[in-house]
Write a protein that holds these residues in place. Structure first.
Motif, mmCIF file in Angstrom:
data_model
loop_
_atom_site.group_PDB
_atom_site.id
_atom_site.type_symbol
_atom_site.label_atom_id
_atom_site.label_comp_id
_atom_site.label_asym_id
_atom_site.label_seq_id
_atom_site.Cartn_x
_atom_site.Cartn_y
_atom_site.Cartn_z
ATOM 1 N N PRO A 159 42.674 12.730 -26.873
ATOM 2 C CA PRO A 159 42.658 14.193 -26.924
ATOM 3 C C PRO A 159 41.350 14.780 -27.435
ATOM 4 O O PRO A 159 40.992 15.896 -27.078
ATOM 5 N N ASN A 219 39.243 14.557 -24.267
ATOM 6 C CA ASN A 219 39.983 14.893 -23.039
ATOM 7 C C ASN A 219 39.810 13.865 -21.928
ATOM 8 O O ASN A 219 39.672 14.209 -20.767
ATOM 9 N N SER A 243 44.964 18.418 -22.016
ATOM 10 C CA SER A 243 46.125 17.856 -22.707
ATOM 11 C C SER A 243 47.420 18.283 -22.015
ATOM 12 O O SER A 243 48.404 17.548 -22.023
ATOM 13 N N TYR A 267 45.305 8.310 -23.283
ATOM 14 C CA TYR A 267 44.646 9.616 -23.355
ATOM 15 C C TYR A 267 43.979 9.776 -24.706
ATOM 16 O O TYR A 267 44.560 9.450 -25.745
#
Length: 146
Positions: free
Chosen positions: A50, A53, A70, A48
Motif C-alpha cells: 500500500p 501502490n 488500494s 500488494y
C-alpha cells in the motif's frame, strides 16, 4: 517518540519532525509485498504494497508488478473470480519492475530502496518454562487471597 520510549535524550527538536507519518509510510513501503496464494487457474499468488501502490502478481513462474489503487486491490481480493477481476481492474495499468529480496522473500519496486521488515520471534521451545511455573504460583496465591 522513540527517544522517549527508549529513555534516550532527543538530539533534534520536535518541530523538526513534522512528517513523522510520511516517513513511517515510506518505511512501510520499503518493506515490500508478501505474496499469498489465490484460487485461480492462471494466477498463482498476489501481493500488494500500500505504501507504493504496487500489486505483485505471480503466474506460471514469472512475477509482474503493476501500479494500482488500494480500492482496486480490495475489489480484486474480495471477488470470487480472481482472474476475471484482474483482467477488469489491473490489465492495462502501468507496469513496474519488481525484485525479490533474498533475505525476507518479499517483493519490492526495483527502483526503490528495500528494507526487510522487523521480525519478532517467540522464545524457542528449549527455553526453561520458569515463567509458566511462576505464573501458576501467582495465580494460586491470588485465588487464596480472594
Amino acid at each position: 517518540m522513540t527517544c522517549l520510549l527508549e529513555a534516550r535524550h532527543p538530539r533534534l527538536a520536535l518541530a523538526e519532525y513534522r512528517d513523522v507519518m510520511v516517513r513511517a509510510r515510506h518505511r512501510r513501503a520499503a518493506e515490500g509485498a508478501e505474496l499469498a496464494r489465490v484460487s485461480s487457474s492462471w494466477i498463482d499468488a498476489l501481493g500488494y504494497e500500500p505504501g507504493s501502490n504496487v500489486l505483485v502478481t505471480a503466474t506460471k513462474g514469472r512475477v509482474y508488478g503493476h501500479l494500482v489503487s488500494s480500492h482496486a486491490w480490495r475489489r480484486l481480493t474480495s471477488g470470487t473470480h480472481t482472474g476475471a477481476q484482474w483482467n477488469r481492474l489491473v490489465k492495462g495499468s502501468a507496469r513496474v519492475e519488481v525484485s525479490e529480496c533474498a533475505q525476507c522473500g518479499r517483493y519490492y519496486r526495483t527502483e526503490l530502496k528495500h528494507r526487510c521488515p522487523v521480525m519478532f520471534y517467540r522464545p524457542a521451545a528449549e527455553t526453561p518454562q520458569r515463567h509458566g511455573v511462576w505464573a501458576s504460583l501467582r495465580s494460586r496465591a491470588i485465588r487464596r487471597t480472594v
